[in-house]
Motif scaffolding. Sequence first.
Motif, short mmCIF file in Angstrom:
data_model
loop_
_atom_site.label_atom_id
_atom_site.label_comp_id
_atom_site.label_asym_id
_atom_site.label_seq_id
_atom_site.Cartn_x
_atom_site.Cartn_y
_atom_site.Cartn_z
N PHE A 89 4.17 6.74 -3.32
CA PHE A 89 3.53 8.04 -3.57
C PHE A 89 4.54 9.18 -3.49
CE2 PHE A 89 0.53 5.19 -1.49
CZ PHE A 89 -0.55 5.23 -2.36
N ASN A 93 3.24 9.08 2.31
CA ASN A 93 2.10 8.41 2.94
C ASN A 93 2.49 7.30 3.91
OD1 ASN A 93 -0.20 9.77 2.14
ND2 ASN A 93 -0.14 8.83 0.11
N LEU A 95 2.37 6.20 7.90
CA LEU A 95 1.58 6.58 9.07
C LEU A 95 2.52 7.10 10.14
CD1 LEU A 95 -1.11 3.78 9.22
CD2 LEU A 95 -1.15 5.99 8.08
N LEU A 106 2.28 -3.04 7.27
CA LEU A 106 0.88 -2.69 7.04
C LEU A 106 0.18 -3.50 5.92
CD1 LEU A 106 -0.79 -0.71 8.63
CD2 LEU A 106 -0.26 1.06 6.96
N TYR A 110 -3.46 -6.90 5.88
CA TYR A 110 -4.73 -7.07 5.16
C TYR A 110 -4.80 -8.36 4.37
CZ TYR A 110 -5.54 -2.33 6.67
OH TYR A 110 -5.73 -1.23 7.45
N ARG A 154 7.68 -0.94 1.81
CA ARG A 154 6.27 -1.28 2.01
C ARG A 154 5.62 -1.73 0.71
NH1 ARG A 154 2.69 3.66 3.76
NH2 ARG A 154 3.09 4.16 1.58
N ARG B 297 -7.95 11.91 9.61
CA ARG B 297 -7.17 10.76 9.15
C ARG B 297 -7.64 10.24 7.79
NH1 ARG B 297 -7.93 7.30 14.24
NH2 ARG B 297 -6.97 5.65 13.01
N ARG B 299 -6.44 10.77 4.91
CA ARG B 299 -5.37 10.25 4.07
C ARG B 299 -4.91 8.87 4.54
NH1 ARG B 299 -0.66 14.29 2.82
NH2 ARG B 299 0.70 12.66 3.65
N GLU B 300 -4.94 8.68 5.87
CA GLU B 300 -4.60 7.35 6.39
C GLU B 300 -5.58 6.31 5.84
OE1 GLU B 300 -4.36 6.92 10.67
OE2 GLU B 300 -4.95 4.80 10.51
N LEU B 303 -4.75 5.66 2.26
CA LEU B 303 -3.55 4.84 2.15
C LEU B 303 -3.86 3.38 2.47
CD1 LEU B 303 -0.43 4.58 1.95
CD2 LEU B 303 -0.47 4.61 4.44
N ARG B 304 -4.58 3.17 3.57
CA ARG B 304 -4.90 1.79 3.95
C ARG B 304 -5.68 1.09 2.84
NH1 ARG B 304 -4.19 0.25 9.33
NH2 ARG B 304 -3.45 1.89 10.70
#
Lengths: 248, 393
Positions: A89, A93, A95, A106, A110, A154, B297, B299-300, B303-304
């Motif tokens: 991005f 972005n 964390l 990250l 998932y 990432r 959060r 945006r978090e 993103l996730r």
Amino acid sequence: MIRVAGLGKTYNSGEHPVHALKDLDLNIKPGEFVAVMGPSGSGKSTLMNLLGCLDTPTSGAYILDGVDVTRLGDGDLAAVRNRKIGFVFQNFNLLPRMTALRNVELPMLYCGVPAQERRERALQALSMVGLKDRVHHRPNQLSGGQVQRVAIARAVVNRPVIIMADEPTGNLDSRSGLEVMAIFQDLNRKGATIVLVTHERDIALHAARILHFKDGLLVEEEINPSPVQALPTPINTSEGAEGEVAGR
Amino acid sequence: MNILESVRVALEGIVASKLRSVLTTLGIVIGIAAVIAVVAIGQGGRAILMAEMEKVGTNIFAVFVDWRKSDEATGREFSLNDIDVIKSRVPEITHLSPVNNTSADVRGTRKSINAQVLGVNADMAVIRKLNLKSGRFFSQDDDLGKRRVAVVDESLAGDLFGRTEPLGQRVVINDTPFVVVGVIAKGDSLLGFGENPRIYIPVQVWTYVFSNFVGYLEGSTASKDQVTDSMNKAIKVLERRHQQPGLYQGESMEQQMQSANKITGVMTLIIGSIAGISLLVGGIGVMNIMLVSVTERTREVGLRMALGARRRDILIQFLIEAVVLCLLGGAIGMTLGVGGAFLIARLAHWPPLISWWTVFVAFAFSAIIGVIFGILPANKAARLDPIEALRRD
């Protein structure tokens, strides 16, 4: 890799429907490096969202890696994003509370990659972008260029079939921007398929094919036979790792 | 995403904003602390009450006339002969005494005191576990021989005779002189405080001095298991002897204990519910902060989702955060509650009773509050549109 036919997206937000993207036909072959250009409102963001499976089209077909993703539900789309698409991005972005290493881990959280393998793959990805010695730094301890390189690590850590980069150099100074482009070109040389959205021609010229959008339409397809080669500048903090990338 | 990772993320968030986390969980802290302290103190109080009742005796009972069923008192509802008849028909009843009670002026050497004058038989010393400081309780012979002897309690003796040794002294009740043969030690019972001054005289003399009448019966059995059963048998005997079915009613200590138990239980429940309301308020506080957290959060979350989180993953992550936050509050509250219970128990001199189930229930309850009040914020997060969320500052 990507086959798109008659793809369209219409928003019915106000009184008049907005045709953000109209009747797009597009093929992207494996290993291609494609730049998407256009002024704001040209539909390039919509295209990114559709190709990135963050949004679903209102018309047309989209085959990604042999799968018709327009037929998939929410959960399956999440899995497609997880395994087949890597996002980079404009505003990075990452964390903020997590170290570079955990940020890179990250996506693997998932899809149930075991902790040990997660760590190994994240370390590998970080050393590939030349940040081997920055793995335990948090985003606020890294420079903008370094943060974006973490984001690239990432994006590639789950071995996606395509990398979607949305203005990845937009928030970087030109030198850091070139560093980032060097990494993309390196990834591309190793076989990665990349779609890069930008409004800077200098940046777009690093790609072999440039698509120009205007008012939701693909208006011009420009073949760039000799893309600009971003030379990987030696990065002060991690020369060894950088050399590894440059050497391939 | 696996749960361990979610817990880790939650803990990192809590540590990153310590003050906010503590303030958020304050309601839970206070609620859990209050519940634990109240239950512990309540149980301690109940244990004390039960111990006191055990001290008085759990094997005793009393039989009264149910005045609601008798239109007018004849004074013939009991007779002194009933005692021997009941004892022979119901051998489980080891001791049985009539109790006549009136208040009258008792004149000693020093002054005259208004006291409870009880007419009982020799069994009463055993039934009420009277602890004699000096002298003796009057015997069956004293009673049957209508001897004018009396047993006074320690404080009354002091009032009547001052520092003079009360044994052998004369007291006058209703113009009848009595000789003091025993002094009852002051009880250490918490339940017995503030009792009126008492003087016991043989019932045979009492009926002569006052009126020929028996108030009620008090008895005891060898063990507490027999008491209710034996009491009911005694009532049957009385009903048959006086041909008055349904006239008598009994009360055993066992029943008293059960009702006392019930009362303390209800009290604990009421105060506990009030404490529970504070837990509810605490839960709303957690929900409030979780909603703020979701907004912060956004945006978090976007993103996730872009990285492959399903809506379910986001939901679970925020739920776990709410639960972790509540469990944290629960843990702090538990520490405070246990500490508070010990402190109050020490001040009130009774044992703090903290059972494991209280601790377990408190913990489970905080987790449940986390889930209940976390659902709304977590759902809000899970329903975010990833594109919108990523665009948010």
